[in-house]
Motif scaffolding. Structure first.
Motif, PDB file in Angstrom:
ATOM      1  N   GLY A   4       0.813  -1.212   0.000  1.00  0.00           N
ATOM      2  CA  GLY A   4       0.000   0.000   0.000  1.00  0.00           C
ATOM      3  C   GLY A   4       0.843   1.257   0.000  1.00  0.00           C
ATOM      4  N   LEU A   5       0.329   2.289  -0.652  1.00  0.00           N
ATOM      5  CA  LEU A   5       1.033   3.575  -0.674  1.00  0.00           C
ATOM      6  C   LEU A   5       1.015   4.175   0.722  1.00  0.00           C
ATOM      7  N   PRO A   6       2.165   4.628   1.247  1.00  0.00           N
ATOM      8  CA  PRO A   6       2.208   5.226   2.576  1.00  0.00           C
ATOM      9  C   PRO A   6       1.217   6.387   2.713  1.00  0.00           C
ATOM     10  N   GLU A   7       0.490   6.409   3.825  1.00  0.00           N
ATOM     11  CA  GLU A   7      -0.543   7.421   4.050  1.00  0.00           C
ATOM     12  C   GLU A   7       0.022   8.840   4.072  1.00  0.00           C
ATOM     13  N   VAL A   8       1.319   8.975   4.382  1.00  0.00           N
ATOM     14  CA  VAL A   8       1.900  10.314   4.473  1.00  0.00           C
ATOM     15  C   VAL A   8       1.807  11.057   3.143  1.00  0.00           C
ATOM     16  N   VAL A   9       1.745  10.340   2.028  1.00  0.00           N
ATOM     17  CA  VAL A   9       1.634  11.004   0.724  1.00  0.00           C
ATOM     18  C   VAL A   9       0.354  11.836   0.661  1.00  0.00           C
ATOM     19  N   GLY A  10      -0.707  11.354   1.295  1.00  0.00           N
ATOM     20  CA  GLY A  10      -1.971  12.076   1.294  1.00  0.00           C
ATOM     21  C   GLY A  10      -1.963  13.349   2.115  1.00  0.00           C
ATOM     22  N   THR A  11      -0.915  13.578   2.902  1.00  0.00           N
ATOM     23  CA  THR A  11      -0.807  14.814   3.689  1.00  0.00           C
ATOM     24  C   THR A  11      -0.098  15.927   2.933  1.00  0.00           C
ATOM     25  N   LEU A  12       0.467  15.611   1.778  1.00  0.00           N
ATOM     26  CA  LEU A  12       1.257  16.594   1.016  1.00  0.00           C
ATOM     27  C   LEU A  12       0.324  17.370   0.088  1.00  0.00           C
ATOM     28  N   THR A  13      -0.477  18.219   0.672  1.00  0.00           N
ATOM     29  CA  THR A  13      -1.594  18.838  -0.034  1.00  0.00           C
ATOM     30  C   THR A  13      -1.196  19.927  -1.035  1.00  0.00           C
ATOM     31  N   SER A  14       0.082  20.269  -1.097  1.00  0.00           N
ATOM     32  CA  SER A  14       0.541  21.248  -2.096  1.00  0.00           C
ATOM     33  C   SER A  14       1.007  20.586  -3.388  1.00  0.00           C
ATOM     34  N   LEU A  15       0.986  19.262  -3.427  1.00  0.00           N
ATOM     35  CA  LEU A  15       1.475  18.547  -4.610  1.00  0.00           C
ATOM     36  C   LEU A  15       0.672  18.901  -5.857  1.00  0.00           C
ATOM     37  N   THR A  16       1.398  19.127  -6.959  1.00  0.00           N
ATOM     38  CA  THR A  16       0.767  19.271  -8.275  1.00  0.00           C
ATOM     39  C   THR A  16       1.163  18.119  -9.196  1.00  0.00           C
ATOM     40  N   VAL A  17       2.274  17.429  -8.890  1.00  0.00           N
ATOM     41  CA  VAL A  17       2.755  16.303  -9.692  1.00  0.00           C
ATOM     42  C   VAL A  17       3.082  15.140  -8.766  1.00  0.00           C
ATOM     43  N   GLN A  57       4.054  -1.381  -7.943  1.00  0.00           N
ATOM     44  CA  GLN A  57       3.370  -2.603  -7.511  1.00  0.00           C
ATOM     45  C   GLN A  57       2.087  -2.307  -6.729  1.00  0.00           C
ATOM     46  N   LEU A  58       1.452  -1.198  -7.034  1.00  0.00           N
ATOM     47  CA  LEU A  58       0.241  -0.788  -6.327  1.00  0.00           C
ATOM     48  C   LEU A  58      -0.974  -1.577  -6.814  1.00  0.00           C
ATOM     49  N   GLN A  59      -1.814  -1.982  -5.873  1.00  0.00           N
ATOM     50  CA  GLN A  59      -3.070  -2.649  -6.190  1.00  0.00           C
ATOM     51  C   GLN A  59      -4.264  -1.736  -5.937  1.00  0.00           C
ATOM     52  N   ASP A  60      -4.021  -0.645  -5.228  1.00  0.00           N
ATOM     53  CA  ASP A  60      -5.065   0.340  -4.934  1.00  0.00           C
ATOM     54  C   ASP A  60      -4.378   1.616  -4.461  1.00  0.00           C
ATOM     55  N   LEU A  61      -5.146   2.657  -4.234  1.00  0.00           N
ATOM     56  CA  LEU A  61      -4.636   3.895  -3.663  1.00  0.00           C
ATOM     57  C   LEU A  61      -5.447   4.218  -2.422  1.00  0.00           C
ATOM     58  N   PRO A  62      -4.826   4.776  -1.390  1.00  0.00           N
ATOM     59  CA  PRO A  62      -5.579   5.118  -0.173  1.00  0.00           C
ATOM     60  C   PRO A  62      -6.551   6.264  -0.431  1.00  0.00           C
ATOM     61  N   GLU A  63      -7.649   6.256   0.300  1.00  0.00           N
ATOM     62  CA  GLU A  63      -8.648   7.317   0.168  1.00  0.00           C
ATOM     63  C   GLU A  63      -8.051   8.677   0.513  1.00  0.00           C
ATOM     64  N   SER A  64      -7.014   8.694   1.364  1.00  0.00           N
ATOM     65  CA  SER A  64      -6.390   9.959   1.760  1.00  0.00           C
ATOM     66  C   SER A  64      -5.814  10.719   0.581  1.00  0.00           C
ATOM     67  N   LEU A  65      -5.574  10.033  -0.526  1.00  0.00           N
ATOM     68  CA  LEU A  65      -5.032  10.706  -1.702  1.00  0.00           C
ATOM     69  C   LEU A  65      -6.028  11.714  -2.282  1.00  0.00           C
ATOM     70  N   SER A  66      -7.300  11.550  -1.965  1.00  0.00           N
ATOM     71  CA  SER A  66      -8.319  12.479  -2.460  1.00  0.00           C
ATOM     72  C   SER A  66      -8.143  13.879  -1.882  1.00  0.00           C
ATOM     73  N   LYS A  67      -7.298  14.017  -0.846  1.00  0.00           N
ATOM     74  CA  LYS A  67      -7.052  15.328  -0.241  1.00  0.00           C
ATOM     75  C   LYS A  67      -6.078  16.171  -1.051  1.00  0.00           C
ATOM     76  N   LEU A  68      -5.468  15.587  -2.073  1.00  0.00           N
ATOM     77  CA  LEU A  68      -4.490  16.333  -2.879  1.00  0.00           C
ATOM     78  C   LEU A  68      -5.239  17.209  -3.878  1.00  0.00           C
TER      79      LEU A  68
END
Length: 349
Positions: free
Chosen positions: A209-222, A229-240
């Motif tokens: 699973g993708l580390p949840e910390v990625v979903g906290t980086l709310t300034s990301l544009t890229v 090897q991802l099978q899904d993405l965490p819901e927290s990614l929707s915060k980007l």
């Protein structure tokens, strides 16, 4: 932004080499540099400064002074043009030789291969840093002092045991490159990178699973998650909410993850070569700013059919519009024809 790679300067030390982009990963953007402060002036004859150099906590365990220890380095000074990429080729230099070259100027771009010199002494005002072939178990403590660092390239290093926590202290960082680093997780300290715009994590192992910390980086544009090897993405990614480009190609997805449909600023989405992908939900229609959707290699797509998806986002949108209007959709091996009152027999474009 257009893709380009940082410099791989392997030419003769007597020449200057211009950077090239053979791999496709992005490199640093051009920026205006501030002038040097008075503290950047270094006098090698100053005994207190020499003491600082020799007594640095970064000193190797042996008694060899940094003034004679040789490093593979390349750098650009603030007085050199920042709108071109001509800089000295990688050379074997001692710290003393680098400081003599720098003089009263300061380094804005620094590249090093192998053992790492005392960065806080050599380039305290550096904005762009590229480190390659970092020795195993190196914790990179010296990074935390580089308070003006905006771009950090650590791709192609071995961080199987984890990314050093020091990276999370670089609060001015805008671009972070961690491709092919054998990463399986990311430290929570990365959540402090509130100015981070671009994060590239291609070819790492996030099968769990993708580390949840990625979903906290709310300034990301890229965000580049190619071949992780991802099978899904965490819901927290929707915060980007500012994300404009997402690359999730070459993974093990069977459906486009739900979080993707909440990324309303998305302009480019790459889902290519997810060989088990069978469905793109109609929710993709909500991504009003989406200009590019790459589905190459997703031959198992059924809804919409792969033949539709090959023609890109506009064909996919037309497919769903036809479904919603109750028009019959005929799919063949060549073009897709919409059968209805006004579009009978016309190929989707």
């Amino acid at each position: 932004m257009p893709k380009r790679k940082l410099k791989k300067l392997k030419s003769s030390p007597s020449k200057k080499a211009k950077s090239s982009d053979p791999s496709g990963e992005s490199g640093p953007s051009n920026r205006q540099d501030e002038g040097p402060s008075s503290s950047s002036t270094r006098d090698l004859s100053d005994s207190s400064y020499r003491s600082q150099l020799d007594d640095s906590p970064l000193s190797p365990s042996n008694t060899t002074s940094y003034s004679v220890d040789v490093y593979r380095v390349s750098y650009r000074l603030s007085t050199q043009e920042s709108d071109d990429w001509f800089i000295d080729s990688l050379q074997d230099k001692t710290v003393g030789e680098v400081l003599t070259d720098v003089g009263e100027d300061y380094i804005t771009y620094f590249e090093c291969i192998g053992k790492i010199p005392p960065l806080s002494i050599l380039c305290p005002m550096v904005k762009e840093l590229q480190l390659e072939n970092i020795p195993e178990n190196c914790q990179l403590e010296s990074l935390s002092s580089l308070t003006q660092l905006e771009m950090l390239w650590l791709s192609d290093n071995n961080f199987k045991e984890g990314l050093p926590e020091a990276v999370g202290a670089l609060t001015s960082l805008a671009e972070l490159y961690l491709g092919r680093c054998q990463l399986q997780d990311l430290p929570e300290s990365l959540s402090s990178l509130t100015q981070l715009k671009e994060l590239r994590l291609s070819v790492n192992n996030f099968k769990e699973g993708l580390p949840e910390v990625v979903g906290t980086l709310t300034s990301l544009t890229v965000l580049d998650l190619d071949r992780c090897q991802l099978q899904d993405l965490p819901e927290s990614l929707s915060k980007l909410s500012q994300l404009e480009m997402l690359d999730i190609s070459g993974n093990e997805l069977k459906e486009v993850p739900e979080a993707v449909f909440h990324l309303t600023e998305l302009k480019k989405l790459d889902i290519s070569y997810n060989y088990e992908l069978t469905k793109i939900d109609e929710k993709v229609m909500a991504l009003n700013k989406l200009q590019m959707l790459n589905c190459d290699g997703c031959t198992k797509l059924i809804s919409p059919p792969y033949t539709v998806c090959q023609d890109g986002i506009h064909a996919i949108q037309e497919y769903f519009k036809a479904l919603n209007q109750g028009r019959e959709i005929e799919v063949c091996n060549a073009p897709v024809a919409i059968v209805g009152n006004s579009l009978a027999g016309k190929p989707v474009s």
